[in-house]
Design a protein around this motif. Structure first.
Motif, PDB file in Angstrom:
ATOM      1  N   PHE A  70      -7.425  10.909   3.786  1.00  0.00           N
ATOM      2  CA  PHE A  70      -7.347   9.461   3.562  1.00  0.00           C
ATOM      3  C   PHE A  70      -5.915   9.024   3.304  1.00  0.00           C
ATOM      4  N   ASP A  71      -5.693   7.754   3.549  1.00  0.00           N
ATOM      5  CA  ASP A  71      -4.456   7.095   3.150  1.00  0.00           C
ATOM      6  C   ASP A  71      -4.795   6.192   1.981  1.00  0.00           C
ATOM      7  N   ALA A  72      -3.909   6.144   1.007  1.00  0.00           N
ATOM      8  CA  ALA A  72      -4.128   5.264  -0.148  1.00  0.00           C
ATOM      9  C   ALA A  72      -2.858   4.457  -0.383  1.00  0.00           C
ATOM     10  N   VAL A  73      -3.043   3.185  -0.656  1.00  0.00           N
ATOM     11  CA  VAL A  73      -1.883   2.331  -0.951  1.00  0.00           C
ATOM     12  C   VAL A  73      -2.094   1.657  -2.299  1.00  0.00           C
ATOM     13  N   ALA A  74      -0.980   1.304  -2.913  1.00  0.00           N
ATOM     14  CA  ALA A  74      -1.064   0.675  -4.227  1.00  0.00           C
ATOM     15  C   ALA A  74      -1.695  -0.704  -4.128  1.00  0.00           C
ATOM     16  N   ASP A  75      -1.280  -1.471  -3.139  1.00  0.00           N
ATOM     17  CA  ASP A  75      -1.734  -2.855  -3.105  1.00  0.00           C
ATOM     18  C   ASP A  75      -1.442  -3.451  -1.725  1.00  0.00           C
ATOM     19  N   LEU A  76      -2.477  -3.726  -0.983  1.00  0.00           N
ATOM     20  CA  LEU A  76      -2.278  -4.293   0.361  1.00  0.00           C
ATOM     21  C   LEU A  76      -1.577  -5.645   0.291  1.00  0.00           C
ATOM     22  N   CYS A  77      -1.872  -6.421  -0.752  1.00  0.00           N
ATOM     23  CA  CYS A  77      -1.217  -7.729  -0.886  1.00  0.00           C
ATOM     24  C   CYS A  77       0.307  -7.558  -0.980  1.00  0.00           C
ATOM     25  N   GLU A  78       0.715  -6.589  -1.767  1.00  0.00           N
ATOM     26  CA  GLU A  78       2.150  -6.393  -1.953  1.00  0.00           C
ATOM     27  C   GLU A  78       2.797  -5.975  -0.634  1.00  0.00           C
ATOM     28  N   LEU A  79       2.124  -5.107   0.106  1.00  0.00           N
ATOM     29  CA  LEU A  79       2.667  -4.702   1.412  1.00  0.00           C
ATOM     30  C   LEU A  79       2.741  -5.895   2.354  1.00  0.00           C
ATOM     31  N   ALA A  80       1.702  -6.731   2.324  1.00  0.00           N
ATOM     32  CA  ALA A  80       1.684  -7.892   3.220  1.00  0.00           C
ATOM     33  C   ALA A  80       2.785  -8.875   2.850  1.00  0.00           C
ATOM     34  N   ALA A  81       2.995  -9.068   1.572  1.00  0.00           N
ATOM     35  CA  ALA A  81       3.997 -10.048   1.137  1.00  0.00           C
ATOM     36  C   ALA A  81       5.394  -9.653   1.612  1.00  0.00           C
ATOM     37  N   ARG A  82       5.652  -8.360   1.705  1.00  0.00           N
ATOM     38  CA  ARG A  82       6.987  -7.938   2.141  1.00  0.00           C
ATOM     39  C   ARG A  82       6.995  -7.511   3.606  1.00  0.00           C
ATOM     40  N   THR A  89      12.121  -4.547   6.630  1.00  0.00           N
ATOM     41  CA  THR A  89      12.385  -4.103   5.274  1.00  0.00           C
ATOM     42  C   THR A  89      12.476  -2.580   5.271  1.00  0.00           C
ATOM     43  N   THR A  90      13.414  -2.055   4.497  1.00  0.00           N
ATOM     44  CA  THR A  90      13.558  -0.603   4.450  1.00  0.00           C
ATOM     45  C   THR A  90      12.239   0.043   4.021  1.00  0.00           C
ATOM     46  N   PRO A  91      11.738   0.960   4.839  1.00  0.00           N
ATOM     47  CA  PRO A  91      10.428   1.538   4.489  1.00  0.00           C
ATOM     48  C   PRO A  91      10.506   2.407   3.243  1.00  0.00           C
ATOM     49  N   ARG A  92       9.435   2.353   2.487  1.00  0.00           N
ATOM     50  CA  ARG A  92       9.356   3.167   1.280  1.00  0.00           C
ATOM     51  C   ARG A  92       8.809   4.553   1.607  1.00  0.00           C
ATOM     52  N   VAL A  93       9.012   5.431   0.674  1.00  0.00           N
ATOM     53  CA  VAL A  93       8.575   6.819   0.844  1.00  0.00           C
ATOM     54  C   VAL A  93       7.052   6.895   0.927  1.00  0.00           C
ATOM     55  N   ARG A  94       6.592   7.718   1.834  1.00  0.00           N
ATOM     56  CA  ARG A  94       5.166   8.008   1.939  1.00  0.00           C
ATOM     57  C   ARG A  94       4.949   9.416   1.363  1.00  0.00           C
ATOM     58  N   VAL A  95       4.162   9.482   0.342  1.00  0.00           N
ATOM     59  CA  VAL A  95       3.891  10.778  -0.283  1.00  0.00           C
ATOM     60  C   VAL A  95       2.723  11.434   0.455  1.00  0.00           C
ATOM     61  N   VAL A  96       2.903  12.679   0.842  1.00  0.00           N
ATOM     62  CA  VAL A  96       1.826  13.420   1.501  1.00  0.00           C
ATOM     63  C   VAL A  96       1.371  14.532   0.558  1.00  0.00           C
ATOM     64  N   ARG A 123      -5.350  16.535  -9.479  1.00  0.00           N
ATOM     65  CA  ARG A 123      -5.209  15.785  -8.221  1.00  0.00           C
ATOM     66  C   ARG A 123      -5.445  14.297  -8.455  1.00  0.00           C
ATOM     67  N   LEU A 124      -6.510  13.995  -9.183  1.00  0.00           N
ATOM     68  CA  LEU A 124      -6.832  12.588  -9.436  1.00  0.00           C
ATOM     69  C   LEU A 124      -5.752  11.926 -10.300  1.00  0.00           C
ATOM     70  N   ASP A 125      -5.296  12.631 -11.307  1.00  0.00           N
ATOM     71  CA  ASP A 125      -4.246  12.059 -12.164  1.00  0.00           C
ATOM     72  C   ASP A 125      -2.981  11.774 -11.353  1.00  0.00           C
ATOM     73  N   LEU A 126      -2.658  12.704 -10.458  1.00  0.00           N
ATOM     74  CA  LEU A 126      -1.459  12.511  -9.635  1.00  0.00           C
ATOM     75  C   LEU A 126      -1.624  11.291  -8.725  1.00  0.00           C
ATOM     76  N   LEU A 127      -2.788  11.198  -8.083  1.00  0.00           N
ATOM     77  CA  LEU A 127      -3.034  10.050  -7.202  1.00  0.00           C
ATOM     78  C   LEU A 127      -2.931   8.736  -7.979  1.00  0.00           C
ATOM     79  N   ALA A 182       2.581   4.807  -1.932  1.00  0.00           N
ATOM     80  CA  ALA A 182       1.543   5.110  -0.949  1.00  0.00           C
ATOM     81  C   ALA A 182       1.392   6.621  -0.826  1.00  0.00           C
ATOM     82  N   VAL A 183       0.150   7.049  -0.733  1.00  0.00           N
ATOM     83  CA  VAL A 183      -0.129   8.486  -0.664  1.00  0.00           C
ATOM     84  C   VAL A 183      -1.061   8.763   0.514  1.00  0.00           C
TER      85      VAL A 183
END
Lengths: 123, 300
Positions: free
Chosen positions: A36-48, B6-13, B28-32, B41-42
């Motif tokens: 899966f992919d997980a993001v902190a907040d889609l709104c924040e990504l959309a805003a920028r 916009t400069t892309p941010r790091v993607r954690v894998v 794992r859950l705590d890290l996520l 983003a992970v």
């Protein structure tokens, strides 16, 4: 047909999704062995206009655990990365419980023979 | 709207596949959670499954790698590795991500609560009420004269007022508490309710600008006759409170409203632009084709 891809939105900057729901969905995704992919907040990504949205909309079918489908669809659109018309399913963590969301997210999402982390790997 | 590019941010894998040892479930859950709650983003890949494709975002691959897997991954130019067995465990990941973002020149997440309007173009009729109404220049018009959200960061946190004056319930604030503004499906009842709210706005004096102007004029009149400045201020406060209650505008936003003079000037400019747009529309229909107005023409 490839298994559906999973995208989870944490909605990290607001309290609009019940913590118990979003935590439970994340916990069960993490335990599942599914990719899966997980993001902190889609709104924040959309805003920028973050180009991460471009990669996140590709490779359908995709199931998105977030909020209302109408909001998610137009967020991507507003950022300049409209979601494909087909192959996108949005699961609403504001309205649905964790069981329902997880069941749908993982339905067919794990390839045959895949194992949860901790039961595989050869390190 | 924030400029694309916009400069892309790091993607954690988070890598737990072949050649690595898995994390404990709790770890794992705590890290996520720690990464997501800090705005990052992970991706957790799995063999035979699909994740979002790689792009130009820097990748930080986190895991507990066996030596051969570590050597293999380290050979890739575009990957940065963080071995949890070498580092101070999962606690080392967040600082590493932040450092990688800083090296890439990416903005830090969480600097601004993402509160801004989102337009549902299936419902929007391009009536421009939101453009005219918003006092903070959040809206603009694109090259096709279509309304767009142009400056998200100008939007006032927790203020949904523009969505309340939209006659079609076409403006969403995904983080708003109630539907349909939060993106919930729009019902007939909602439309009636939205229309009622617009009517209330009109009843307040035709529009917001006129309301403020009239109230202000009345207050000025009293000030000149009674020489009581506090009454004028009280009148403005009363007017703003009424508007705030009707349109669910937070007090903090009311406190930052431009002066009455600025609001009047904006209203005049908006009116001129609207007339200009109508003239152009008539001209386009009546005569030979003319170039459409540029987005700058709408820079109210």
């Amino acid at each position: 047909m490839s298994p559906p891809r999973i995208l989870y939105c944490r909605c990290a900057y607001a309290k609009v999704i019940d913590d118990a729901v979003k935590d439970e969905v994340l916990a069960r995704l993490a335990e599942s062995g599914a990719a899966f992919d997980a993001v902190a907040d889609l709104c924040e990504l959309a805003a920028r206009n973050d180009r991460a949205l471009d990669r996140l909309r590709k490779e359908t079918p995709v199931r998105i655990a977030a909020c209302y489908p109408r909001a998610v669809r137009w967020l991507f659109h507003g950022a300049g990365f409209p979601l494909p018309e087909d192959g996108v399913e949005v699961l609403n963590m504001r309205e649905s419980g964790a069981d329902e969301v997880v069941a749908r997210l993982l339905d067919g999402a794990r390839p045959e023979g895949s194992a949860a982390p901790g039961t595989g790997g050869d390190a | 709207m924030t400029a694309a590019g916009t400069t892309p941010r790091v993607r954690v894998v988070l890598f737990e596949g072949a050649g690595s040892a898995p994390l404990e479930d709790g770890a794992r859950l705590d890290l996520l959670k720690s990464l997501l709650d800090a705005g990052h983003a992970v991706t957790r890949p799995a063999e035979g499954a699909v994740v979002a494709p790689a792009d130009d975002a820097p990748h930080l691959v986190v895991g507990r790698f066996a030596p051969d897997a570590r050597a293999r991954l380290a050979a890739a130019d575009d990957l940065e590795l963080l071995d949890l067995d070498d580092a101070a465990g999962p606690a080392a990941v967040l600082p590493a991500v932040e450092a990688a973002n800083a090296r890439a020149g990416a903005t830090s997440p969480g600097e601004w609560k993402p509160w801004f309007p989102v337009i549902d173009y299936d419902r929007c009729t391009n009536c421009m009420q939101c453009l005219t109404f918003c006092l903070f220049d959040v809206y603009g018009v694109d090259g096709d004269q279509k309304i767009e959200v142009r400056t998200e960061s100008n939007c006032k946190t927790d203020c949904p007022a523009c969505s309340r004056v939209c006659p079609e319930a076409a403006i969403l604030f995904p983080k708003y508490k109630k539907g349909p503004i939060n993106g919930a499906p729009v019902t007939e009842e909602d439309l009636k309710s939205e229309a009622m709210k617009a009517d209330i706005s009109a009843l307040l004096g035709g529009d917001l600008y006129r309301t403020l102007r009239d109230r202000s004029a009345a207050a000025r009149q009293r000030f000149s006759t009674e020489r009581d400045e506090s009454k004028a201020l009280l009148e403005r406060k009363r007017c703003l409170k009424e508007l705030g209650k009707t349109l669910d505008i937070p007090d903090e936003v009311l406190m930052t409203l431009p002066s009455v003079e600025d609001i009047e000037a904006k209203a005049a400019r908006a009116k001129e632009k609207l007339e200009e747009r109508r003239r152009r529309s008539r001209t386009l229909n009546d005569g030979p084709p003319k170039p459409p107005p540029s987005p700058d023409d709408w820079g109210i």
